[in-house]
Scaffold this motif. Sequence first.
Motif, PDB file in Angstrom:
ATOM      1  N   GLY A  16     -11.139  37.367  91.326  1.00 17.55           N
ATOM      2  CA  GLY A  16      -9.983  38.252  91.224  1.00 17.55           C
ATOM      3  C   GLY A  16     -10.138  39.362  92.248  1.00 17.55           C
ATOM      4  N   ASP A  17      -9.050  40.008  92.636  1.00 16.63           N
ATOM      5  CA  ASP A  17      -9.172  40.971  93.745  1.00 16.63           C
ATOM      6  C   ASP A  17      -9.492  42.392  93.295  1.00 16.63           C
ATOM      7  N   GLY A  18      -9.580  42.623  92.007  1.00 16.08           N
ATOM      8  CA  GLY A  18     -10.034  43.932  91.528  1.00 16.08           C
ATOM      9  C   GLY A  18      -8.961  45.002  91.471  1.00 16.08           C
ATOM     10  N   THR A  19      -7.721  44.658  91.793  1.00 15.02           N
ATOM     11  CA  THR A  19      -6.653  45.659  91.747  1.00 15.02           C
ATOM     12  C   THR A  19      -6.592  46.350  90.388  1.00 15.02           C
ATOM     13  N   ARG A  20      -6.539  47.656  90.421  1.00 16.06           N
ATOM     14  CA  ARG A  20      -6.409  48.442  89.190  1.00 16.06           C
ATOM     15  C   ARG A  20      -4.948  48.777  88.970  1.00 16.06           C
ATOM     16  N   HIS A  21      -4.396  48.387  87.824  1.00 11.37           N
ATOM     17  CA  HIS A  21      -2.965  48.621  87.626  1.00 11.37           C
ATOM     18  C   HIS A  21      -2.674  49.809  86.722  1.00 11.37           C
ATOM     19  N   CYS A  22      -3.722  50.423  86.185  1.00  6.60           N
ATOM     20  CA  CYS A  22      -3.498  51.690  85.477  1.00  6.60           C
ATOM     21  C   CYS A  22      -4.810  52.472  85.467  1.00  6.60           C
ATOM     22  N   ASP A  23      -4.733  53.736  85.167  1.00  4.24           N
ATOM     23  CA  ASP A  23      -5.934  54.552  85.017  1.00  4.24           C
ATOM     24  C   ASP A  23      -6.491  54.330  83.616  1.00  4.24           C
ATOM     25  N   VAL A  24      -7.792  54.386  83.497  1.00  5.13           N
ATOM     26  CA  VAL A  24      -8.417  54.120  82.199  1.00  5.13           C
ATOM     27  C   VAL A  24      -9.571  55.098  81.977  1.00  5.13           C
ATOM     28  N   GLU A  25      -9.713  55.530  80.740  1.00  4.01           N
ATOM     29  CA  GLU A  25     -10.892  56.288  80.345  1.00  4.01           C
ATOM     30  C   GLU A  25     -11.627  55.482  79.284  1.00  4.01           C
ATOM     31  N   MET A  26     -12.851  55.096  79.582  1.00  2.78           N
ATOM     32  CA  MET A  26     -13.659  54.311  78.650  1.00  2.78           C
ATOM     33  C   MET A  26     -14.604  55.234  77.910  1.00  2.78           C
ATOM     34  N   GLU A  27     -14.596  55.149  76.613  1.00  4.01           N
ATOM     35  CA  GLU A  27     -15.543  55.943  75.806  1.00  4.01           C
ATOM     36  C   GLU A  27     -16.420  54.999  75.004  1.00  4.01           C
ATOM     37  N   ASN A  28     -17.719  55.136  75.106  1.00  2.00           N
ATOM     38  CA  ASN A  28     -18.634  54.358  74.269  1.00  2.00           C
ATOM     39  C   ASN A  28     -18.643  54.916  72.852  1.00  2.00           C
ATOM     40  N   LEU A  29     -18.693  54.029  71.884  1.00  2.00           N
ATOM     41  CA  LEU A  29     -18.852  54.442  70.492  1.00  2.00           C
ATOM     42  C   LEU A  29     -20.320  54.223  70.129  1.00  2.00           C
ATOM     43  N   VAL A  30     -21.054  55.323  70.114  1.00  2.00           N
ATOM     44  CA  VAL A  30     -22.506  55.267  69.929  1.00  2.00           C
ATOM     45  C   VAL A  30     -22.845  55.800  68.540  1.00  2.00           C
ATOM     46  N   GLY A  31     -23.630  55.031  67.792  1.00  5.01           N
ATOM     47  CA  GLY A  31     -24.077  55.485  66.471  1.00  5.01           C
ATOM     48  C   GLY A  31     -22.902  55.830  65.581  1.00  5.01           C
TER      49      GLY A  31
END
Lengths: 356, 356
Positions: free
Chosen positions: B301-316
């Motif tokens: 895949g070409d890696g195009t980003r189609h939106c902004d994203v914020e990833m949050e880990n759920l730790v413990g």
Amino acid sequence: MTEPLPAGATIGILGGGQLGRMLSVAAGRLGYRTHVFDPAADGPAAQLAHRATTAAYDDTAALEAFAARVDVVTFEFENVPATALEVVAGQRPIRPGPRALEISQDRLAEKRFLAGLGLATAPFAPVDGPGDIAAALGQVGAPALLKTRRFGYDGKGQARIEAAADSEAAWSAIGAAPAIAEALLDFRFEASVIAARGLTGEVVCYDPGRNEHADGILRRSTVPAPLDTARRTDAALLAGKVLNALDYVGVMGIELFVTAQGLVVNEIAPRVHNSGHWTQQGCAVDQFEQHVRAIAGWPLGDGTRHCDVEMENLVGTDIDRLPEIARDPAAAIHLYGKAEARPGRKMGHVNRIRAR
Amino acid sequence: MTEPLPAGATIGILGGGQLGRMLSVAAGRLGYRTHVFDPAADGPAAQLAHRATTAAYDDTAALEAFAARVDVVTFEFENVPATALEVVAGQRPIRPGPRALEISQDRLAEKRFLAGLGLATAPFAPVDGPGDIAAALGQVGAPALLKTRRFGYDGKGQARIEAAADSEAAWSAIGAAPAIAEALLDFRFEASVIAARGLTGEVVCYDPGRNEHADGILRRSTVPAPLDTARRTDAALLAGKVLNALDYVGVMGIELFVTAQGLVVNEIAPRVHNSGHWTQQGCAVDQFEQHVRAIAGWPLGDGTRHCDVEMENLVGTDIDRLPEIARDPAAAIHLYGKAEARPGRKMGHVNRIRAR
């Protein structure tokens, strides 16, 4: 407010096709396990489920053992026999409940239910034998469609009748089974709305898509459908009416004809729906997760669409185009793990992300 | 050009955590089966794999039986023992190859490899005992970090040294194992670039994200990172250099320090990476599918980003916020099927879709 199904609980799925497969993945994403029940071994859903039972729908012992191992039961296709549901319902909650399934299994009951809610449907008349067809055409007009009341899907069990003289041929074409005659509508296009109702009664709709069929099989859904605001609101309102009337829990697909006079309900499918696959790329919570959320007692996702999507089904030898599709940067590919590409067989689908 | 792995083939995955789980789902989406090998039973990956072997990494018979049942092998964490890879490599292709794993398993080898490519790293010096620390500090400056050469992850096996007087304490804090001393850099923020190289040598990068850690564990990745065009290009170029030098096949995560002088490579992870989870919502082809595509010989895949994203880990105990998170319309939830929320344990993550 009920507590949601606890993490690690098992969702039983009656039916083992691609819808069950994608439900199983969505359930996994929310921390649940799945157990698939299907007469065929190693089908699309069983491949991605935690456990699978291969047994016939009339195998009461197998159904009871399945129910004993799961916490809640759902189904992925509407032709699960009512008797199978009865066995399971004695042991575990079934969501959505059997009433939606009963109605959607019988085109006559379905049309009467929809008409009873005050929703527009195509004019229809019951046909219990070839001798009923002339009168039915008098009622709904000609040409018309003759459709079996039960077990129709993907355009199967249907015949077009131009005039009463076609009665015997049409009756035998549909397999000489109880049927309805249905007026052929003059519609601009077909659309569908995918809606969900949660355990506590809230209703959420995804944006309606425009559907294109070939040989009775959905080929393409384009979202958003070219509908004005009033029609989009109509779609959401009618979906809410249907879901509330059934005290429904889960996702439903509602197929619509878009006519000059407004939206006409074609049919309801009490399950996740092929025309809702676009939500996998278009929404934070797709229709499969939405269904799992509903039956597990979670709050529903709100259905917000964050990009436009065109969903194309890969039917039969469409799968041979895979190398080309894999090079399209906008294409998200979903394959169903089916070994053999038979004509008319849904092998996978592609969601193409379009600019907003 | 090699033919891609045929539909229905089985991908073997060494390691059974959440990365293996998401790889398994991605493989299923492309029509493949997976077989997970892990010392622990019923882990996150095994729950969503077609088959699982529970055996130790030194169980040669189990490794051979595993290899015999799969078509290609990959791994989901970098501490798979080299001896296990050797057993498997005798029977099946391993992608990426063992060299990337060897390098990433040893911080000293990794730093020397990166420096050998002409890439900027933090100044470093080998430390084979507490007596080496004073000289190492002289070389890299103080304060510095003492890090074990092997088996460090999520901030484990590290200690801060203010001065040579801390030598003995730091040495025992890291478990008295061969180590390196590494200069503490003055960086604006941490970033990472997720890159992939296909079987035919093409390289594709996703947009770099900005990473925030707490207690040595990634908590949040925000994409895009606040980098100007020149720095984004630098990130892609350095990723390409690393992947090409290793004749790499698959996805790699490269952690960076963004300093006033430019990008400094912190470390490489020869696998899908926690900081690339945002691609599940941001791209048509996510990092897990990208990895499967690479090792199966598909076009990337070409890696195009189609939106902004914020990833949050759920730790413990972050997982206790799930009811609130589930009500956020922009939140796509991914849970790992872990029963118990121990402190520091990654239970899941949330991708929040942001406006473009």
